[in-house]
Write an enzyme that holds these catalytic residues in place. Structure first.
Site, PDB file in Angstrom:
ATOM      1  N   GLU A 263       1.332   5.493   7.731  1.00  0.00           N
ATOM      2  CA  GLU A 263       2.741   5.733   7.379  1.00  0.00           C
ATOM      3  C   GLU A 263       3.347   6.813   8.263  1.00  0.00           C
ATOM      4  OE1 GLU A 263       3.999   3.513   5.547  1.00  0.00           O
ATOM      5  OE2 GLU A 263       2.025   2.734   4.978  1.00  0.00           O
TER       6      GLU A 263
ATOM      7  N   GLY B 299       0.836  -1.195   0.000  1.00  0.00           N
ATOM      8  CA  GLY B 299       0.000   0.000   0.000  1.00  0.00           C
ATOM      9  C   GLY B 299       0.865   1.236   0.000  1.00  0.00           C
ATOM     10  N   ALA B 300       1.882   1.225   0.867  1.00  0.00           N
ATOM     11  CA  ALA B 300       2.783   2.361   0.984  1.00  0.00           C
ATOM     12  C   ALA B 300       4.018   1.924   1.764  1.00  0.00           C
ATOM     13  CB  ALA B 300       2.098   3.521   1.705  1.00  0.00           C
TER      14      ALA B 300
ATOM     15  N   GLU C 157       4.369  -2.659  12.570  1.00  0.00           N
ATOM     16  CA  GLU C 157       3.118  -2.721  11.811  1.00  0.00           C
ATOM     17  C   GLU C 157       1.864  -2.675  12.675  1.00  0.00           C
ATOM     18  OE1 GLU C 157       3.147  -1.861   9.018  1.00  0.00           O
ATOM     19  OE2 GLU C 157       5.228  -2.216   8.488  1.00  0.00           O
TER      20      GLU C 157
HETATM   21 ZN   LIG Z   1       3.245  -0.166   7.893  1.00  0.00          ZN
END
Ligand SMILES: [Zn+2]
Length: 832
Positions: A294, A259-260, A316
């Site tokens: 992020e 995703g990023a 995460e």
């Molecule tokens: Zn992450």
């Protein structure tokens, strides 16, 4: 392929202190390779036994190496390692010059040429051990250093990097020196970017994308920057440590695998987040959440970094939790946890019930290849759920106090699970160590079931817990609304600590008991018989979308566990979804009902009936939204109406007219969706696909055309698509994925049957040749998931019994085969 083991990393970090990298990249030498020069200054400690070590680099050609001015033999490079022998204690400087290969798989230095205008863009993705594809490095997270970067780029390009960049003339760019960061966080993006720049709290902020997307970025720049500023400010209210870097650039880059990526000062996002076509508010919310996620990494991950990859959850789970929570607190998207409940949590529950599950914080991740596999539903969704439960158990004030102690103790350094728990323990009297053992060191999902006893004189509630974790949950007691038929009203929400001390009096019999109401814990929940009767009639009458999300998730679990017939799930969806107002719920339930229930869980003979149920459901939603007040809901219904069409008539007419009657008008995305479905149904041809690509000659158009071509129901089209994926090796990661998405279709079982046995050997081979990103796509998208039969299962298991698949493919196959075995069990449990 040589991977780094944890033991090797520990030995090297005892030996070395790495201080400084000077990196010089020349991107002007053609479209195959670029020049990379690296000078690394480091100290060898005098107190270790062996003073041999190695530096990693994966060059196309290693041109020269010197250590303290003395040349080393480039031919001594063994795979990706260059041994440095008998280093004397003290200061050293290593210089490495190499030609490095561009990548087309999103790993290392990805090179992309935009079909819309012929412009070329480059960006790095150096996570987790791909630094060595771009420059020589002691590539492990706990050898942090300061980085100076210089780049030579073609005229007219912009170069972005972690630090603020400056063009010094003649295509030369330099980036400001970074603070101490890990090697995997270094980032460069170069190309004729379109940029929108601003300033916030004295820091430069920028957003960037390909030129061909400029007008779409400009249209959303206000929203993107508003979200960025709001999250930035909110983090500064939560954290005492200020933002640790000199700028905040967000680059939307092509063909990005994740995703990023949280590169300090230069976050890279997949550029589907620059919306070219109409999207729902849930999609906008997801984009906002990824921005917040992020940004949380700037502290969790970048300022304080895991010591080794067994603690990726420290990165995460935190970013995931903070992303959802901060978006809800700081932006207009206040309902993020419903979406989390529907989409992310299901990802976690699924992963946690597979043979490949692992603790949130595993104790022994032996090497980098194994670490890569743990970027899954456990590390993100389960870990974030566990943290949400921790906040509920600890209180937010103590939680944030512990976090801030953690930042202060380990800023610009590395930390482990133990360090983190110690920081939290310093902020509370509660036994955080015991909590961590129960929640972070174990696997599996607890199941909670209500038991209502007693008689009309007074009912008692017990909660049976299969599992061993402590939970603090809310239990919702609902009654029928006597004034409004079909509505359920909340009588009371009880706070219950599990295990329970004893049964709890609850007065008269409630119509519905919902365990984990509000979704604060991570567990499967079940219903008592009375409650199940009530929700079959009244699910959509529950007032809170988060409660409905908990119920829909429970039904989904029950189907997957063979406890609720798939047909009953479809009946409940048919009855209640037309009344649902939450976009994430409608989308999540339809995706499961179509992709799992209709395509895999009911046997093929019943699939047409399942599809027609879903088609009618979507038609109801489309009718309900004719007034134009709910464009997001309507868009979701239109998309699913297209995907579940069993006959081409209606959607072909939409395409011919360029609009759905009553709207929306078809934008490129909807046009490609219809054309893909028409291809599956054999109701279009190559000429129409070529004409559509001529109409939309963009990167997504290119993917749409590849998907359509692979979906055509003729033997030659299938053969061409197969060759492209498994024989020629020139598809980029995105075109590989698009082709794979088109290839397997439940409608075409007979046509593609012979490819099922071919798949395993050829996937193993392509994964070995092309590496983890293609292995992931081959395992995820090219897998014959619709062949729900014993033969496919047996072939897959034979393949796994072999030493063949590289780890990235092995994990994907193991999970796919587990899903396949589950689909077979679900079919057996519902044989009607
Ligand atoms: Zn992450």
């Amino acid at each position: 392929m040589s991977v780094l083991t944890r033991d090797e990393a520990q030995t090297r970090s005892r030996l070395l202190d790495v201080h400084h990298y000077a990196i010089d990249l020349d991107l002007t030498g053609g479209d195959e390779t670029f020049e990379s020069r690296t000078a690394i200054r480091f100290t060898v400690r005098g107190d270790t036994d062996s003073t041999d070590t190695f530096v990693e680099v994966k060059p196309a050609e290693l041109r020269g190496v010197t250590l303290d001015g003395q040349p080393l033999d480039p031919a001594a490079l063994d795979d990706n390692r260059l041994t440095l022998k008998g280093l004397a204690p003290g200061e050293h400087e290593l210089r490495v010059e190499a030609a490095m290969r561009y990548s087309s798989t999103g790993e290392g230095m990805h090179r992309f040429t935009d079909p819309a205008d012929g412009e070329t863009y480059l960006y790095t993705q150096l996570f987790l051990d791909d630094v060595q594809r771009v420059f020589a490095a002691f590539d492990q997270p706990d050898l942090k250093a300061v980085f100076d970067l210089a780049v030579t780029a073609p005229e007219g390009w912009t170069v972005l990097a972690n630090g603020v960049t400056e063009h010094t003339g003649d295509g030369r760019w330099t980036a400001a020196t970074t603070p101490l960061i890990s090697t995997y966080l270094v980032a460069v993006a170069a190309g004729p970017w379109h940029s929108v720049r601003t300033e916030h709290r004295g820091l430069p902020f920028g957003i960037h994308c390909r030129r061909s997307l400029a007008r779409h970025l400009d249209a959303d720049a206000g929203e993107l920057l508003d979200v960025t500023r709001a999250c930035f400010d909110r983090y500064h209210e939560k954290f005492t440590e200020p933002y640790p870097f000199d700028s905040y650039d967000q680059a939307f880059v092509p063909e990005f695998n994740a995703g990023a990526m949280e590169n300090p000062g230069l976050v890279t996002f997949r550029d589907e987040f620059v919306f070219r076509s109409a999207v729902t508010d849930t999609q906008r919310q997801t984009r906002a959440m990824v921005i917040a996620h992020e940004m949380a990494h700037m502290w969790f991950g970048d300022l304080v970094t895991l010591r080794w990859w067994d603690d990726i959850w420290l990165n995460e789970s935190f970013a995931e939790y903070m992303g959802y929570q901060t978006t809800a607190e700081a932006t207009r998207f206040t309902d993020t946890w419903t979406d989390f409940g529907v989409t992310r949590k299901a990802w976690g529950y699924d992963a946690d019930q597979r043979p490949s599950t692992h603790p949130v914080a595993p104790e022994n991740v032996g090497d980098t290849a194994s670490a890569l596999l743990n970027f899954d539903g456990i590390s993100y969704a389960k870990g974030a759920s566990a943290l949400r439960q921790l906040v509920s158990w600890l209180g937010e004030k103590d939680f944030l106090a512990g976090i801030n102690i953690h930042f202060e103790r380990h800023r610009f350094g590395n930390a482990s699970l133990g360090d983190f728990i110690d920081s939290l323990a310093a902020a509370t009297d509660r036994d955080v160590h015991a909590w961590a053992d129960a929640w972070l060191r174990t696997t599996g999902v607890d199941t909670l079931t209500p038991r209502v006893t007693g008689d009309n004189g007074g009912r008692l509630l017990d909660v049976d817990r299969a599992g061993r974790r402590p939970h603090r949950v809310a239990v919702g007691l609902y009654d029928r609304d006597l004034t409004d038929e079909g509505r359920l009203t909340l009588r009371e929400r009880l706070d219950v600590d599990l295990p329970q001390a004893g049964p709890r009096p609850i007065g008269k019999l409630p119509a519905l008991v919902v365990l984990n109401d509000g979704d604060l814990t991570y567990a499967k929940v079940r219903f008592d018989a009375e409650s199940f009767r009530t929700l079959r009639e009244g699910l959509s009458g529950l007032p809170d979308p988060l409660t409905r999300a908990v119920v829909w998730n429970a039904l989904r679990d029950a189907v997957r566990d063979g406890e609720l017939p798939a047909g009953t799930y479809l009946d409940i969806a048919r009855a209640h979804l037309p009344h649902e107002t939450d976009l994430a719920l409608v989308d999540g339930v339809l995706a499961f009902a179509a992709g799992q229930v209709a395509d895999r869980y009911v046997d093929p003979g019943r699939r047409p009936a399942a599809l027609s149920t879903l088609t009618e459901l979507c038609r109801d939603l489309i009718r309900r939204t004719e007034d134009g007040d709910h464009p997001g809901l309507r868009l979701i219904a239109v998309r699913h109406r297209i995907a579940t069409a069993a006959h081409p008539d209606t959607i072909a007419a939409w395409l011919a007219d360029g609009t759905v009657p009553g709207g929306p008008e078809l934008d490129p995305e909807l046009r490609w969706r219809i054309l893909t479905r028409l291809a599956v149904l054999g109701a279009t041809d190559e000429a129409a696909i070529a004409a559509e690509f001529a109409r939309d000659p963009s990167a997504t158009g290119q993917e749409g055309a590849a998907r359509c071509r692979a979906a055509l129901p003729d033997a030659e089209a299938k053969s061409r698509a197969w060759e492209a994926m498994f024989a020629t090796d020139d598809l980029s990661n995105y075109l590989f994925t698009a082709t794979a998405q088109g290839f397997w279709q439940p409608e075409q079982a007979d046509l593609v049957r012979d490819y099922v046995p071919r798949y395993y050997a050829e996937a193993v081979a392509v994964a070995a040749r092309r590496g983890p990103a293609i292995a992931d796509a081959a395992g995820r998208w090219a897998f014959p998931g619709h062949a729900v039969d014993e033969t496919n299962l047996r072939l897959g298991r034979e393949c796994l019994a072999d030493a063949g698949p590289i780890p990235a493919l092995r994990r994907k196959l193991a999970d796919q085969l587990d899903d396949l075995a589950r689909a077979l069990r679900v079919r057996e449990a519902d044989p009607r």
